[in-house]
Design an enzyme around this catalytic site. Structure first.
Site, PDB file in Angstrom:
ATOM      1  N   ALA A  80     -36.540  66.688  42.774  1.00  0.00           N
ATOM      2  CA  ALA A  80     -35.325  66.438  41.710  1.00  0.00           C
ATOM      3  C   ALA A  80     -35.761  65.883  40.660  1.00  0.00           C
ATOM      4  CB  ALA A  80     -34.209  65.971  42.487  1.00  0.00           C
ATOM      5  N   GLU A  81     -36.526  64.818  40.894  1.00  0.00           N
ATOM      6  CA  GLU A  81     -37.107  63.912  39.722  1.00  0.00           C
ATOM      7  C   GLU A  81     -38.060  64.614  38.867  1.00  0.00           C
ATOM      8  OE1 GLU A  81     -35.716  61.090  38.839  1.00  0.00           O
ATOM      9  OE2 GLU A  81     -34.138  61.069  40.463  1.00  0.00           O
ATOM     10  N   SER A  82     -39.169  65.158  39.305  1.00  0.00           N
ATOM     11  CA  SER A  82     -40.327  65.532  38.499  1.00  0.00           C
ATOM     12  C   SER A  82     -40.753  66.845  39.075  1.00  0.00           C
ATOM     13  CB  SER A  82     -41.757  64.604  38.812  1.00  0.00           C
ATOM     14  OG  SER A  82     -42.107  64.854  40.253  1.00  0.00           O
TER      15      SER A  82
END
Length: 171
Positions: A80-82
């Site tokens: 989700a983040e990267s």
């Protein structure tokens, strides 16, 4: 007397074998978990060589055990983040796989006794995952709820608390 000695020896051998079987089952479970982690990393990662992938598998597995978190949760946060892009930096300045702000990372590292290098700490994928997982664990403890902790991880602790204070639903 000889029969008693043989029975004692057999019981001892049985216990030794049971211990060995238990140890082997634990190793098999660990390897199965690592293969699952590896498969997910291989599916999403961008820019990592084979050595780095193996190192990531081990770090994610070890940190998940250390904090009693499901490794799939850590993987989900990374995705989700990267999106598993090596050396990702957000517009806000969050860095690495788990998109941690440098000031947060240094604070978390000092609390958890994680050795912090002078430069590029968050660009080191293993260190980034260690710090990001420790931070996620801290948020879970603070919010006493995994969903809220993940929200706080993504939009910030203070913003999440504001949403909760006003009874609003965070994004």
């Amino acid at each position: 007397f000889m029969q008693v000695a043989v029975i004692i020896w057999l019981v001892y051998q049985y216990n030794q074998h049971q211990t060995l079987i238990t140890e082997q089952q634990k190793k098999i479970e660990e390897l199965e978990q690592k293969v699952k982690i590896l498969d997910i990393i291989e599916e999403y990662q961008i820019g990592f060589n084979d050595q780095e992938v193996v190192a990531l598998v081990n770090v994610i597995y070890d940190e998940s055990r250390k904090f009693s978190l499901d490794p799939l949760l850590i993987l989900a946060v990374i995705i989700a983040e990267s999106s598993f892009k090596k050396h990702q930096v957000s517009e806000m300045g969050a860095e690495g796989l788990m998109q941690v702000m440098p000031s947060t990372a240094q604070n978390v590292a000092s609390k958890w006794g994680i050795k912090w290098p002078q430069k590029g700490g968050l660009r080191n994928p293993g260190l980034n995952v260690r710090v990001g997982t420790a931070y996620l664990f801290e948020l879970i403890l603070k919010f006493k709820d995994v969903k809220r902790a993940i929200t706080a991880y993504n939009i910030g602790e203070a913003v999440t608390r504001e949403y909760l204070f006003f009874g609003a639903t965070p994004p």
